[in-house]
Design an enzyme around this catalytic site. Structure first.
Site: not given
Ligand code: NAD
Length: 312
Positions: A94, A169, A244
């Site tokens: 997102t 979204k 966010k």
């Molecule tokens: P998260 O922080 O758990 O996971 C993100 C991952 O990306 C981490 O493991 C981090 O180490 C990795 N990362 C960051 N920079 C990197 C790079 N340069 N190379 C490789 N890996 C890298 O976040 P999440 O909860 O999994 O959310 C991910 C996305 O999904 C976000 O944009 C969030 O807004 C969206 N989202 C989350 C939810 C939720 O309930 N958690 C629901 C809908 C949408």
């Protein structure tokens, strides 16, 4: 079955990558965090030493990263110009509409097809393969991305041109944030006026005030179907993630000069709730700020935000 590079194996990406592997794909996974790589390996993915190694001979690249700056970094340093030009690029993070459009345009100029494909549904839906994907991009890019998204979700909807997935979204979540606050203040007022809250639910959920925040996600414990309110607002969709998305919505509203007074006020109230330490709770817990029963968590400052969530 395809060779898929999956970058970003956090709360959401971990389950999504595992579902692609379970569907029989050859998934080369990369994350900056060692434990995330170990978990992905244990769930059928192959570990890559870098994002560039993961994408080297990929037929599809899927990313699930925290925010726009991470997406820009990864695509510009390790995907565009490194993955084969025949690979379909799918960003499920997102992020802001502007960055999504910019990266899709940069990919297109370099000869790639790319879509933005943010999700609705939380960690449980990512694990269970029941996410809803909102996809922006050309018809051809959508058609190429769809089979991979279908392996991770229950619904895949083509929202329009590049950036339309992110636009859908944040519009949806702006409506959700505002309607949750309206539902909360309504139940608090109903209680103060002496109404029995279950009786009010029975009336309003069948009258013109009904909305999803009431009928499917009621913020009042013990009223309506089981929701995070019945688990002390644990699990569900964190208030920090709602904030966010509201900030992304306000940024987008400004960029097109859209008047969004309710979204704007929802952002102010979720900022206040987050400042009071509520960011880690489900977003419906904002009812406790509205009825003045919220207690700032004991200890130094607020509880940690969900990983990857930065509020500034
Ligand atoms: P998260 O922080 O758990 O996971 C993100 C991952 O990306 C981490 O493991 C981090 O180490 C990795 N990362 C960051 N920079 C990197 C790079 N340069 N190379 C490789 N890996 C890298 O976040 P999440 O909860 O999994 O959310 C991910 C996305 O999904 C976000 O944009 C969030 O807004 C969206 N989202 C989350 C939810 C939720 O309930 N958690 C629901 C809908 C949408």
């Amino acid at each position: 079955m395809a060779r898929i590079a999956f970058i970003g194996l956090g709360n959401m990406g971990g389950g999504m990558a595992a579902n692609l592997a379970n569907a029989g794909h050859d998934v080369r996974a990369f994350d900056l965090v060692e434990e995330a790589l170990e978990r992905a390996e244990a769930r059928g993915c192959k570990r890559a030493a870098s994002a560039a190694e993961a994408v080297a001979d990929a037929e599809a690249v899927v990313t699930m990263l925290p925010a726009g700056k991470h997406v820009r970094d990864v695509y510009e340093s390790a995907v565009i110009g490194t993955a084969p030009a025949s690979a379909i690029l799918i960003d499920c993070s997102t992020i802001d509409v502007a960055t999504a459009r910019e990266e899709i345009e940069k990919a297109r100029a370099a000869g790639y097809a790319m879509v933005d494909a943010p999700v609705s549904g939380g960690i449980a839906a990512a694990e269970g393969g029941t996410l809803t994907f909102m996809v922006g991009g050309t018809d051809e890019a959508f058609a190429r991305a769809e089979p991979f998204l279908t392996a991770m979700g229950k619904a895949v909807i083509h929202a329009g041109a590049a950036g339309a997935g992110q636009a859908a979204k944040i519009c949806n979540n702006m409506l959700l944030g505002a309607s949750m606050i309206a539902t909360c203040e309504t139940f608090v007022m109903a209680g103060k006026l002496g109404l029995d809250l279950q009786t009010f639910f029975d009336i309003s959920s069948k009258a013109s005030g009904q909305c999803w925040s009431m009928t499917s996600y009621c913020p009042v414990p013990g009223v309506g179907p089981e929701t995070p309110a019945d688990r002390d607002y644990e699990g569900g969709f964190a208030a920090a993630l709602m904030l966010k998305d509201l900030r992304l919505a306000m940024e987008a509203a400004q960029s097109v000069d859209a008047y969004t007074p309710m979204g704007d006020h929802a952002e102010t109230l979720y900022t206040r709730f987050s400042d009071l330490g509520g960011g880690g709770k489900d977003f419906s817990a904002i009812i406790k700020m509205i009825d003045d029963s919220w207690q700032r968590p004991a200890g130094a400052g607020a509880p940690p935000l969900p990983p990857g969530v930065q509020l500034d």
